[in-house]
Design a protein around this motif. Structure first.
Motif, PDB file in Angstrom:
ATOM      1  N   PRO A  10      -0.625-102.528  51.330  1.00  0.00           N
ATOM      2  CA  PRO A  10      -1.569-103.176  52.241  1.00  0.00           C
ATOM      3  C   PRO A  10      -0.816-103.970  53.293  1.00  0.00           C
ATOM      4  CG  PRO A  10      -1.420-104.420  50.212  1.00  0.00           C
ATOM      5  CD  PRO A  10      -0.584-103.187  50.020  1.00  0.00           C
ATOM      6  N   PRO A  40      -8.407-102.752  45.701  1.00  0.00           N
ATOM      7  CA  PRO A  40      -9.611-102.614  46.513  1.00  0.00           C
ATOM      8  C   PRO A  40     -10.842-102.240  45.705  1.00  0.00           C
ATOM      9  CG  PRO A  40      -8.371-100.574  46.554  1.00  0.00           C
ATOM     10  CD  PRO A  40      -7.570-101.543  45.708  1.00  0.00           C
ATOM     11  N   GLN A  63     -11.425-101.650  52.413  1.00  0.00           N
ATOM     12  CA  GLN A  63     -10.585-102.783  52.805  1.00  0.00           C
ATOM     13  C   GLN A  63     -10.923-104.056  52.046  1.00  0.00           C
ATOM     14  OE1 GLN A  63     -13.106-101.535  54.544  1.00  0.00           O
ATOM     15  NE2 GLN A  63     -13.838-102.889  56.178  1.00  0.00           N
ATOM     16  N   ARG A  65     -11.106-106.451  48.986  1.00  0.00           N
ATOM     17  CA  ARG A  65     -10.178-106.451  47.860  1.00  0.00           C
ATOM     18  C   ARG A  65     -10.392-107.658  46.951  1.00  0.00           C
ATOM     19  NH1 ARG A  65      -6.007-102.782  49.272  1.00  0.00           N
ATOM     20  NH2 ARG A  65      -4.594-103.538  47.668  1.00  0.00           N
ATOM     21  N   ALA A 207      -4.731 -94.971  52.835  1.00  0.00           N
ATOM     22  CA  ALA A 207      -5.368 -95.243  54.118  1.00  0.00           C
ATOM     23  C   ALA A 207      -5.831 -93.935  54.755  1.00  0.00           C
ATOM     24  CB  ALA A 207      -4.393 -95.964  55.041  1.00  0.00           C
ATOM     25  N   ASP A 208      -7.018 -93.972  55.342  1.00  0.00           N
ATOM     26  CA  ASP A 208      -7.579 -92.851  56.110  1.00  0.00           C
ATOM     27  C   ASP A 208      -7.806 -91.599  55.278  1.00  0.00           C
ATOM     28  OD1 ASP A 208      -7.395 -94.439  58.464  1.00  0.00           O
ATOM     29  OD2 ASP A 208      -5.282 -93.904  58.621  1.00  0.00           O
ATOM     30  N   VAL A 399     -13.628 -99.090  55.727  1.00  0.00           N
ATOM     31  CA  VAL A 399     -12.545 -98.252  56.236  1.00  0.00           C
ATOM     32  C   VAL A 399     -11.725 -97.756  55.059  1.00  0.00           C
ATOM     33  CG1 VAL A 399     -10.482 -98.214  57.694  1.00  0.00           C
ATOM     34  CG2 VAL A 399     -12.462 -99.603  58.347  1.00  0.00           C
ATOM     35  N   SER A 401      -8.858 -97.225  52.769  1.00  0.00           N
ATOM     36  CA  SER A 401      -7.723 -98.148  52.752  1.00  0.00           C
ATOM     37  C   SER A 401      -6.801 -97.872  51.567  1.00  0.00           C
ATOM     38  CB  SER A 401      -8.239 -99.597  52.696  1.00  0.00           C
ATOM     39  OG  SER A 401      -9.042 -99.874  53.838  1.00  0.00           O
ATOM     40  N   SER A 402      -5.773 -98.710  51.447  1.00  0.00           N
ATOM     41  CA  SER A 402      -4.730 -98.512  50.455  1.00  0.00           C
ATOM     42  C   SER A 402      -5.123 -99.054  49.090  1.00  0.00           C
ATOM     43  CB  SER A 402      -3.443 -99.186  50.922  1.00  0.00           C
ATOM     44  OG  SER A 402      -3.672-100.566  51.135  1.00  0.00           O
TER      45      SER A 402
END
Length: 407
Positions: A10, A40, A63, A65, A207-208, A399, A401-402
């Motif tokens: 992150p 998360p 996102q 967490r 992510a993504d 979004v 996320s990690s």
């Protein structure tokens, strides 16, 4: 599929929630943290109630967490103390008493504390570590993952605890093993009969991207979502209707799935094809049949969604999301009027697709929406809730996320 071992780190900038966890550790226990770790929440794009049936799911980490501040106890006492911004009281247990508490005496511990204490218990067992061989520990939690919204605030606690304790105790377990420990904590320490999807998303998020998970083998693939490139947002409509998986509705659905698998003589509904449904209808009652039909068709929808994302992109998955919601509403019967209203309002305002997400009986709906239609969807959902006499929903975007990491 190949197993994913790690997760993107992150952002390094400390979040306000991480600072809350640090401040709470100082306030409750009078000690300085050696660091903070976080994990998360998650949105499940599609694949509901398939996980404990050895099926397929497609979640992604978000996102929002949960952060945990940690410090080893300096007094040499082998006890674990946990504190949370959700509760004014802290909980303290001797490490060698965890085996006594879980699972038979779990009700002696407040439910929120069973999550981190259960992870500590499961982590020691999974690593073959004796409680006497690790140091006592103090943990303080703060979170901005909405509770009861179907975004897996529980797995966020479990994931943060797992990576923090694994580091503090030098436990050599990979991410999948840490996810398994989280599932053991949820199933046995908390008493919620959930599968492993949430923990895997919390530990392996990228992510993504979403994580395409085979819940039988625990093999994973990273699937690019491409929301931003397609001009799309993922909108969460939190109904504010809370749910608890440790109570009856969830367990009843799981029992129905087990009955259906037994009637067909298979280990799990993963082994049932669409072509088997006609035969099943002659073997079980209507309720059991519909529960099974949801799981079998939902598994196929996950596979179709992965294929469609890869071949045509995210703008083409809308019908699959809508079909998933209809199946949960009509066959699995886990939706509620507020969720149906959210989905219908989002679609009427031009969403590409929408569905409830999470275990059901409340929580949130998700809608895949073009950037320039987010406000219309927000306004439509708010107006529809007001017209139905429901409390106003909380609406926000998420979004991909990690996963869990040290902050």
């Amino acid at each position: 599929m190949t197993e994913t071992r790690g997760a993107d780190a992150p952002p390094s900038t400390p979040s306000p929630t991480a600072e809350e966890a640090r401040a709470l550790l100082r306030e409750r226990f009078g000690v300085e943290p050696i660091g903070t770790w976080s994990a998360p929440g998650r949105v499940n794009l599609i694949g509901e109630h398939t996980d404990y049936n050895d099926g397929f799911v497609l979640p992604f980490a978000i996102q929002q967490r949960t952060h945990v501040a940690l410090t080893p106890r300096a007094d040499g006492v082998a006890r674990i103390r946990v504190a949370s911004t959700f509760d004014d009281a802290s909980v303290e247990v001797a490490l060698d008493e965890l085996d006594v508490l879980f699972p038979d005496r779990r009700d002696e511990v407040p439910e929120w504390a069973r999550y981190p204490l259960g992870v500590a218990w499961a982590l020691l067992a999974a690593s073959g570590t004796n409680a006497s061989d690790v140091t006592g520990i103090d943990l303080a939690f703060a979170s901005n993952v909405p509770v009861g919204a179907g975004l897996s605030s529980s797995a966020a606690i479990e994931g943060a605890t797992a990576v923090a304790l694994a580091d503090a105790w030098a436990v050599s377990l990979d991410r999948v093993a840490l996810a398994r420990a989280g599932r053991v904590a949820e199933n046995e320490a908390v008493g919620a009969p959930t599968g492993i999807m949430d923990q895997m998303a919390a530990l392996l998020g990228r992510a993504d991207a979403a994580i395409f998970l085979d819940c039988r083998s625990l093999d994973t693939e990273v699937v690019d979502l491409g929301f931003e490139a397609a001009g799309l947002e993922l909108v969460v409509i939190d109904t504010g209707v809370t749910h608890a998986h440790s109570t009856g509705g969830y367990g009843e659905r799981r029992a129905a799935c087990e009955r259906g698998a037994a009637a067909l003589g298979v280990p799990a509904l993963r082994d049932v094809s669409l072509g088997d449904l006609d035969r099943l209808a002659t073997l079980v009652d209507d309720v059991t049949f519909r529960r099974v039909r949801h799981v079998v068709t939902e598994n196929q929808r996950v596979l179709d969604t992965v294929r469609t994302l890869r071949e045509s992109g995210p703008t083409a998955i809308g019908d699959l999301l809508v079909a998933s919601h209809a199946s949960m509403r009509d066959d699995f019967e886990i939706s509620v009027p507020e969720l149906d209203t959210a989905v219908e309002a989002a679609l009427s305002a031009g969403a590409v697709g929408a569905r409830m997400t999470g275990g059901g009986f409340g929580g949130a709906a998700i809608a895949l929406v073009a950037h320039d239609r987010v406000d219309q969807v927000r306004d439509a959902a708010t107006a529809a809730f007001a017209a139905s006499g429901f409390a106003a929903p909380t609406i926000f975007t998420v979004v991909p996320s990690s996963g869990a990491a040290r902050d």
